[in-house]
Write a protein that holds these residues in place. Sequence first.
Motif, short mmCIF file in Angstrom:
data_model
loop_
_atom_site.label_atom_id
_atom_site.label_comp_id
_atom_site.label_asym_id
_atom_site.label_seq_id
_atom_site.Cartn_x
_atom_site.Cartn_y
_atom_site.Cartn_z
N LEU A 565 0.85 -1.19 0.00
CA LEU A 565 0.00 0.00 0.00
C LEU A 565 0.89 1.24 0.00
O LEU A 565 1.97 1.22 0.57
CB LEU A 565 -0.87 0.01 1.25
CG LEU A 565 -1.99 -1.03 1.29
CD1 LEU A 565 -2.53 -1.12 2.70
CD2 LEU A 565 -3.10 -0.65 0.34
N PRO A 566 0.47 2.36 -0.63
CA PRO A 566 1.34 3.52 -0.69
C PRO A 566 1.53 4.12 0.69
O PRO A 566 0.65 4.03 1.54
CB PRO A 566 0.59 4.49 -1.59
CG PRO A 566 -0.82 4.08 -1.48
CD PRO A 566 -0.84 2.62 -1.24
N ASN A 567 2.68 4.73 0.88
CA ASN A 567 3.04 5.17 2.21
C ASN A 567 2.11 6.25 2.76
O ASN A 567 1.78 6.27 3.93
CB ASN A 567 4.47 5.71 2.18
CG ASN A 567 5.02 5.84 3.57
OD1 ASN A 567 4.61 5.16 4.49
ND2 ASN A 567 5.94 6.76 3.75
N ARG A 568 1.69 7.17 1.89
CA ARG A 568 1.00 8.33 2.44
C ARG A 568 -0.48 8.37 2.11
O ARG A 568 -1.08 9.42 2.07
CB ARG A 568 1.66 9.61 1.93
CG ARG A 568 2.89 9.98 2.74
CD ARG A 568 3.67 11.10 2.15
NE ARG A 568 4.58 10.65 1.14
CZ ARG A 568 4.41 10.84 -0.17
NH1 ARG A 568 3.37 11.51 -0.59
NH2 ARG A 568 5.28 10.39 -1.03
N GLY A 569 -1.09 7.23 1.87
CA GLY A 569 -2.54 7.30 1.73
C GLY A 569 -3.08 6.36 0.69
O GLY A 569 -2.49 5.34 0.37
N THR A 570 -4.25 6.65 0.19
CA THR A 570 -4.88 5.77 -0.79
C THR A 570 -4.23 5.95 -2.14
O THR A 570 -3.55 6.94 -2.38
CB THR A 570 -6.37 6.11 -0.94
OG1 THR A 570 -6.47 7.51 -1.23
CG2 THR A 570 -7.11 5.81 0.34
#
Lengths: 571, 440
Positions: A565-570
Amino acid sequence: HSVGAGLCAAGMIAIVPGYISRSVAGSYDNEGIAIFCMLFTYYLWIKSVKTGNIYWSALCAVAYFYMVSSWGGYVFLINMIPLHVLVLMICGRFSHRVYVAYCTVYTLGTLLSMQISFVGFQPVQTSEHMLALGVFGLCQIYAFVEYLRANMTPEYFNILFKSLVIIISSIIAVGLGVLTLSGKVAPWTGRFYSLLDPSYAKNNIPIIASVSEHQPTSWSSFYFDLQILTFLFPAGLYYCFSKLTDHNIFIILYGVFAVYFAGVMVRLMLVLAPVMCILSGIAVSSSLSTYMKYLDGSGSQTKAASKQGKGRQDTNSTQQREGTAYLFVVLMTFFLVTYTTHCIWVTSEAYSSPSIVLSARSHDGGRIIFDDFREAYWWLRENTPEDAKVMSWWDYGYQITAMANRTVIVDNNTWNNTHISRVGQAMASTEDKAYEIMRELDVDYVLVIFGGLTGYSSDDINKFLWMVRIGGSTPEGEHIKEKDYYTPSGEFRVDGEGSSTLLNCLMYKMCYYRFGQVYTETGKPPGYDRVRNVVIGNKDFELDVLEEAYTSEHWIVRIYKVKDLPNRGTR
Amino acid sequence: CLIHFYKRKMRVLALLFLAPLFLGACLAQKRVLVLLENVAVKETHSLYFSMLQRNGFTLTYKVADDPSITLKKYGEHIYDNIIVFAPTVEEFGGSLSAEAMMDFVDNGGNLLVTAGSVTGDVLREIASESGFEVDEDGTYVIDHHNFDTKDGGYHTRVISDAQNMVKSDLIVGTGKLPLLYEGTGLLTDPSNPLVMDILTGSSTAYTHNPSLPIKEYPHTVGKATVMIAGLQARNNARIVFSGSLEFFSDEFFQAEVDTGNGKLVPSGNFELAEALSLWCFKERGVLRVDGIQHSRVGEGSAPEFYTIREMVQFYIDVKEKVNGEWVPFKPTDMQLEFVRIDPFVRSTMHVAKSELIGTTFKIPDVYGVYQFKVNYQRLGLTRISTSTQVSVRPLRHNQYERFIVSAYPYYASAFSMMFGVFVFAFVFLYHSDETKKKTE
């Protein structure tokens, strides 16, 4: 039948392609051993029917146990033997020998078979075993009836007989009905039910229907696997009928039922092959011995005749007979020789060529080797962490486990239908939905087989409809409907006309990633799929949840890594 | 023996070499790069910087477009935290850019950024990468009911009640004083689960350019007017984005707020700034897992595999950073999941022996490969996510019960039959008929 028939049959079994198909290295499955066990059990059964000895019957039960422990096809055996006994009863050939043989075999055999944990309590619970149980009961009744008949006056006997028959048959019918309705006696399971009703699997259990070995047999595969045996088989049947004995009846039954089942499922050709060989052996040896007699006999007869100075007519007729005999023997020899050459050719071409390394001839005659499978599996072995989990379609599971030494999600032992269906849902869904499923299954890498660059036609896009069907066959996959993947006119197309569900699903994207820029054939635009023979519809797209990890030299195997999953959000 | 000796020597040597690095690393956690709008900011925000220094941070001051700014040396980041007090900067100097900043965050660095009513593009880019959006240039947060009387009449110096702060002591501290704010408003992305609104306006606040008439609906109104927003990334890096530079200034720290009923109350800005900075720079609300132990109940070490229906105990050692020291963390709601694709067992852990938290449960009747999963995510705390894989085997053939109670009748019948046949054999074989005697 005779020693000669046995020898001939043995020679035929040794090279029959139908049997070899399951016993070559690389295509070896339980059936390779199971056929031997089955024939051994049948041999002992016939022996015990002939002699009526408990010794042979007990041995037969032990051989049956060996059979049960090797293959699920023992169900065929446990139905064939009672059927034989039933037919003998109907033909009026029921005797003490058969009684002793069957009782011993059934009791010992069933007890032994229940020791195998896979079988467990099935012999008393499932419909597949009910015939054996029924015939066992019937044996007891029949023998008892015979005993009574021998010891009672006719009138008493008739009254007793009629009343007993009525009472017992009604009890059995009601009992069976109650048990089946209440579910205690399970109805026929899918695998076997599809033998009786071939359309059942296609409609209800796609995974059974999808295995190519479960398809009905075509005439060409009958000839391919059996050659001359196909027409020696009726000849053998005729010879058996002409000398009806208990064991001949058994062979006839076995042959006829095997032909039926082999016609329903290609895989069961294997069961047919031995009995074909036996009957053909009987045919060959009987016909040859008939004619050989003329050859030998005519020699001594002419000698005797000439010695005694008999009439010329005798020598003429014997000469005629000699001529036909010679002709027949030569013809038979020719047939056997062609049989041998055919078997050798079939085994070398169809059943011994490796399918892991493919070869093809280029336009200038040179041979191109496609070693992509091993290349990709070796890459997986060397470049992924040891506890990485690989998701692919189940066909490649054993190969990945053996060569890449990584954990797979599903493999060729297609025992867990729900799990395979989950993988099918992942392949058939859009990237986001598939990502959820992949995270649930803890997948690190995804592997697909793609034949569009080389023209390799057994690739995942050709198998894709099966993935859709299997994926949609469980409750979690209800949103996957096969017709969404067809064009409005009902075709399965991957070009611009293809359905948008197909053009955006995970399998499509994995197979055709970056393919839109590749030139595959002269004169065609980039992105030309050489298996489907169209230019693909969705060319320039990016993958959101996967990144390409490895593509083999001829693009046959493509491996993707599942992104975190991406580090800073969706996304 | 020699190998052991060498191993030990190597270990000692390694410790000796690495020890100073460790010490250095501990101190090095507190390196802060401060990017200023201009040198004057250092003076106007002196209370804030001295507070940071008091808390042990080493500050490096640079003006935002100084061309000598570097974040990396020999491939490693030389700062742990970055403060950007330069709202109007269009482009950073040196090798710094929005991309470099986000790379810094993705490698674990923390960020504290302030914008203003005029915000430079690079800060807008940073904001959008972090899940916020800064309102247009020239807008202010306006509140006609909660304003400080010392502003220029536009009601842009607003007061926000302590209630409008996010409900987490770890992030905002325990202050109850009202907060003074003058700056632009932020919008947070509602679909991003990692974003939090740290300080919002009251329900009467909105953002707009105060000198322009209002022709369309303002971008943010009421409680959705975010003044300070935060993000805790999946790698636990923290970003705090404030719409106002003045919030951190000495003037606002020392100001006295007129709450409306005539009383003057000191502003709570200093307490909030301190708590926020400590949270952002990973001094508060930081957890770490020191160790995991699992074994059969009664045993000390992890077995090679488990068997179905066994009792298993699981302990996890979680430490929290309090005042620079790692102390045991004792939550009451941390759960353990025993997962094989789906969780079969979910058990709340309680404080067990000597600072560990753990639980005991019975392995289900299904064999397979399971994982002990602990997933703990609470507002203001770093995420804990651990997974330990174990295999659970079915019973071996000799682990079943030797005698089944419900089968006793069958045992009895079998043995009685054997005994009966034995006796019968004697009777049958040695019985002689009466008639024989009679005839004799």
